[in-house]
Design a protein around this motif. Structure first.
Motif, PDB file in Angstrom:
ATOM      1  N   ASP A  22      65.874  40.480  24.527  1.00 54.18           N
ATOM      2  CA  ASP A  22      65.104  40.048  25.947  1.00 54.18           C
ATOM      3  C   ASP A  22      63.425  40.008  25.428  1.00 54.18           C
ATOM      4  O   ASP A  22      62.681  39.608  26.125  1.00 54.18           O
ATOM      5  CB  ASP A  22      65.006  41.238  26.624  1.00 54.18           C
ATOM      6  CG  ASP A  22      64.335  41.155  28.249  1.00 54.18           C
ATOM      7  OD1 ASP A  22      64.505  40.098  28.964  1.00 54.18           O
ATOM      8  OD2 ASP A  22      63.632  42.075  28.748  1.00 54.18           O
ATOM      9  N   ARG A  42      67.866  45.656  30.433  1.00 55.62           N
ATOM     10  CA  ARG A  42      67.427  44.861  31.221  1.00 55.62           C
ATOM     11  C   ARG A  42      67.908  45.037  32.782  1.00 55.62           C
ATOM     12  O   ARG A  42      66.941  44.828  33.628  1.00 55.62           O
ATOM     13  CB  ARG A  42      67.587  43.559  30.829  1.00 55.62           C
ATOM     14  CG  ARG A  42      67.088  42.581  29.875  1.00 55.62           C
ATOM     15  CD  ARG A  42      67.443  41.425  29.461  1.00 55.62           C
ATOM     16  NE  ARG A  42      68.503  41.345  28.394  1.00 55.62           N
ATOM     17  CZ  ARG A  42      68.569  40.337  27.934  1.00 55.62           C
ATOM     18  NH1 ARG A  42      68.268  39.141  27.957  1.00 55.62           N
ATOM     19  NH2 ARG A  42      69.812  40.329  26.912  1.00 55.62           N
ATOM     20  N   ARG A  73      66.085  48.119  34.730  1.00 56.99           N
ATOM     21  CA  ARG A  73      64.454  48.160  34.862  1.00 56.99           C
ATOM     22  C   ARG A  73      63.970  48.113  36.224  1.00 56.99           C
ATOM     23  O   ARG A  73      64.751  47.494  37.017  1.00 56.99           O
ATOM     24  CB  ARG A  73      63.832  46.894  34.094  1.00 56.99           C
ATOM     25  CG  ARG A  73      64.028  47.083  32.518  1.00 56.99           C
ATOM     26  CD  ARG A  73      63.445  46.239  31.645  1.00 56.99           C
ATOM     27  NE  ARG A  73      63.826  46.325  30.350  1.00 56.99           N
ATOM     28  CZ  ARG A  73      63.982  45.263  29.390  1.00 56.99           C
ATOM     29  NH1 ARG A  73      63.633  44.158  29.762  1.00 56.99           N
ATOM     30  NH2 ARG A  73      64.422  45.254  28.139  1.00 56.99           N
TER      31      ARG A  73
END
Length: 170
Positions: A28, A97, A100
Motif C-alpha cells: 500500500d 488496508r 483503516r
C-alpha cells in the motif's frame, strides 16, 4: 476487535499473519523499512527475528485481531543502554488496508503509550515518512514534531524520502 500483547511463543505462532500484514502495508506504499515487492518469506523472517527481542524484554508487540485475522500491530523497542532506560521507540504501527478508518491506529497507539507508562517509560519517540497519513495520527494524539531529515529512507518504490521525527512525554 481485540488488542493483545504477544509473548515470544504467541509472536512465533502468529508470524504468518504478521507477515501478511507487513506485506499488505508495504504494497500500500507505507514506508516501514522495506522495499516493494516484499516477499512473504522475508516478512516472516523479519518477524521471527523479533521473537528473541520479545523474550528478552527489548521489544514489545501488540496485535489487533478481528476474528481469526490480524488487522493491526504496534511495537515498542526498548534501548539497552543504561542512560536511556526512560525512553522507548514506537515502531511498526500498521493497520491493514481493509481495517483503516475505524480508529484502530489510534487504539493501537494508545495501547502502546499506556503500556509504556506502566513500564516506567517517560519519553517515546518515532520517525515516520514526512507528509504521510501517519503524521496526522501522531499530531492528533499529542505528539510533538522535532524536525525533518531529508532523504532519510527509501519508500517501497525505492525513492528517497524525508522522515519526520516525533516525540511524546508521558
Amino acid at each position: 476487535m481485540i488488542v493483545t500483547r504477544l509473548d515470544e511463543g504467541q509472536l512465533l505462532g502468529q508470524v504468518e499473519d504478521l507477515a501478511d500484514l507487513l506485506v499488505d502495508t508495504v504494497e500500500d506504499g507505507a514506508s516501514v523499512g522495506f522495499l516493494a515487492p516484499l516477499d512473504r518469506t522475508a516478512a516472516m523472517g523479519w518477524w521471527k527475528e523479533r521473537a528473541a527481542a520479545v523474550a528478552t524484554g527489548q521489544w514489545a508487540a501488540w496485535v489487533a485481531r478481528e476474528g481469526e485475522r490480524t488487522v493491526g500491530t504496534v511495537s515498542l523497542a526498548f534501548p539497552d543502554k543504561p542512560n536511556s532506560r526512560h525512553r522507548a521507540e514506537l515502531v511498526k504501527l500498521m493497520v491493514h488496508r481493509d481495517a483503516r478508518g475505524q480508529g484502530l491506529g489510534r487504539r493501537l497507539l494508545t495501547t502502546a503509550e499506556e503500556a509504556a507508562i506502566r513500564a516506567g517509560i517517560t519519553l517515546l519517540h518515532l520517525d515516520t515518512e514526512t507528509d504521510s497519513l501517519a503524521e496526522r495520527l501522531y499530531r492528533a494524539a499529542g505528539w510533538t514534531r522535532a524536525g525533518v531529515i531529508p532523504d532519510y529512507a527509501a519508500d517501497p518504490d525505492g525513492a528517497l524520502r524525508p522522515t519526520t521525527i516525533y516525540f511524546k512525554h508521558l
